[in-house]
Design an enzyme around this catalytic site. Structure first.
Site, PDB file in Angstrom:
ATOM      1  N   GLY A  39      78.336  20.911 -33.014  1.00  0.00           N
ATOM      2  CA  GLY A  39      79.720  20.667 -33.412  1.00  0.00           C
ATOM      3  C   GLY A  39      80.447  21.966 -33.710  1.00  0.00           C
ATOM      4  O   GLY A  39      80.022  23.040 -33.290  1.00  0.00           O
ATOM      5  N   LEU A  41      83.277  22.763 -32.434  1.00  0.00           N
ATOM      6  CA  LEU A  41      83.360  23.110 -31.013  1.00  0.00           C
ATOM      7  C   LEU A  41      84.433  24.161 -30.736  1.00  0.00           C
ATOM      8  O   LEU A  41      85.480  24.190 -31.384  1.00  0.00           O
ATOM      9  CB  LEU A  41      83.643  21.847 -30.193  1.00  0.00           C
ATOM     10  CG  LEU A  41      82.581  20.750 -30.333  1.00  0.00           C
ATOM     11  CD1 LEU A  41      82.959  19.547 -29.476  1.00  0.00           C
ATOM     12  CD2 LEU A  41      81.193  21.252 -29.959  1.00  0.00           C
ATOM     13  N   GLY A  44      83.603  27.928 -25.735  1.00  0.00           N
ATOM     14  CA  GLY A  44      82.276  28.091 -25.124  1.00  0.00           C
ATOM     15  C   GLY A  44      81.641  26.737 -24.857  1.00  0.00           C
ATOM     16  O   GLY A  44      81.130  26.467 -23.758  1.00  0.00           O
ATOM     17  N   HIS A  45      81.695  25.861 -25.863  1.00  0.00           N
ATOM     18  CA  HIS A  45      81.166  24.503 -25.675  1.00  0.00           C
ATOM     19  C   HIS A  45      81.946  23.774 -24.581  1.00  0.00           C
ATOM     20  O   HIS A  45      81.370  23.054 -23.765  1.00  0.00           O
ATOM     21  CB  HIS A  45      81.298  23.692 -26.970  1.00  0.00           C
ATOM     22  CG  HIS A  45      80.549  24.239 -28.154  1.00  0.00           C
ATOM     23  ND1 HIS A  45      81.198  24.746 -29.260  1.00  0.00           N
ATOM     24  CD2 HIS A  45      79.226  24.339 -28.410  1.00  0.00           C
ATOM     25  CE1 HIS A  45      80.291  25.131 -30.154  1.00  0.00           C
ATOM     26  NE2 HIS A  45      79.084  24.904 -29.666  1.00  0.00           N
ATOM     27  N   SER A 194      80.543  29.300 -33.396  1.00  0.00           N
ATOM     28  CA  SER A 194      81.036  28.513 -34.530  1.00  0.00           C
ATOM     29  C   SER A 194      81.006  29.341 -35.803  1.00  0.00           C
ATOM     30  O   SER A 194      81.778  29.101 -36.730  1.00  0.00           O
ATOM     31  CB  SER A 194      80.170  27.260 -34.721  1.00  0.00           C
ATOM     32  OG  SER A 194      80.146  26.508 -33.528  1.00  0.00           O
TER      33      SER A 194
END
Ligand code: AMP
Length: 285
Positions: A39, A41, A44-45, A194
């Site tokens: 999570g 996010l 990149g995610h 993150s």
């Protein structure tokens, strides 16, 4: 209002429902692709999700801050969690389902199994985070068994993790294709993470130095000289900029064994603290 309605991402917290949903997709002939995340996010995610959509008709993103991969003095409790924002981003990116299991369901009382990957996990982050890669390999194996995707995507940002997962999947005959994706960076070179939101403004200004130093070492290693002097200069430059370096190494890209000279595919990898924030990064030679 958006010109096109944003498609829904189903948030699934129950394993039986996840399995029913995926089974229905498979029965319809759809290929299923998994993107595991913790999570918080970022782009990149979302790049992983975008590529996942090219590999199959259905994309599942998992969001699970896995307690077993954090050490007792690490940032599990304060790790950023923002489910509402994550679900909105996943919907915009065209994710079919978000698999969001509860920790108590992942690790019920009596849970006693772990996946240990030897060799690859001994150096680099493994030396500073005892138990971390065992926690990662165990949770990723569980996620793969829960979703049973055709393919799963991981970022090269966590290069050692990617190699550990490839090893576990090969060793355990897991029937899934593992894809590694290039690191997405800010314009100044800082790898998106993150954890970047922990950085104070002055630390954020210093942070891109990590990528700059790794890129310099990669350029020097490419010429085939000894890696040790370039590494020593790199550590000195990072320490002078305010980093506390855990490791900085030039390694074989497949085995992650340290290299005195580069004569094939190699990677420059580092972990360093800026204040209380631990940053990792790596570049190809
Ligand atoms: P995390 O949520 O940090 O566990 O990351 C989930 C997945 O996204 C992992 O496979 C990471 O390697 C990948 N990832 C994280 N940051 C980046 C990035 N900057 N570029 C590409 N992939 C990333």
């Amino acid at each position: 209002m958006p010109a096109h309605p944003t498609p829904e991402t189903q948030a699934i917290t129950d394993l039986a429902r996840l399995r029913e949903t995926v089974a229905a997709w498979r029965a319809a002939g759809d290929r299923v692709v998994l993107v595991p995340t913790m999570g918080a996010l970022h782009r990149g995610h979302l790049a992983l999700i975008a590529h996942a959509r090219t590999l199959g008709e259905r994309v599942v993103a998992s969001i699970f801050v896995n307690p077993t991969q954090f050490g007792p003095s690490e940032d599990f409790a304060r790790y950023p969690r923002d489910a509402a924002s994550d679900l909105a981003l996943l919907a915009q990116a065209g994710t079919d389902a978000a698999w969001m299991p509860e920790a108590a369901a992942m690790y019920p009382p009596g849970f006693s199994s772990r996946i240990e990957v030897g060799g690859l996990t001994e150096g680099l982050c493994g030396a500073f985070r005892p138990g971390h890669f065992s926690g990662v390999a165990t949770v990723v194996t569980k996620l793969l068994n829960q979703v049973r995707p055709d393919a799963a995507l991981f970022g090269e940002k966590d290069f050692q993790q990617l190699q550990v997962i490839r090893r576990a999947v090969a060793d355990l005959d897991l029937d899934v294709a593992i894809h590694g994706m290039p690191t997405i960076r800010e314009a100044d070179g800082l790898a998106l993470s993150s954890r970047n939101r922990y950085l104070a403004p002055a630390e954020r200004a210093t942070a891109p130095k990590l990528h700059a130093v790794l890129s310099d070492i990669a350029a020097q290693a490419r010429d085939g000289g000894e890696t040790a002097p370039a590494i020593a200069r790199g550590i000195a430059a990072l320490e002078a900029a305010g980093f506390a370096v855990q490791y900085l190494a030039v390694c074989d890209a497949a085995t992650l064994a340290p290299l005195a000279r580069v004569d094939g595919p190699a990677r420059v990898l580092a972990a360093a603290y800026l204040g209380k924030t631990r940053l990792i990064d790596n570049v190809a030679v």
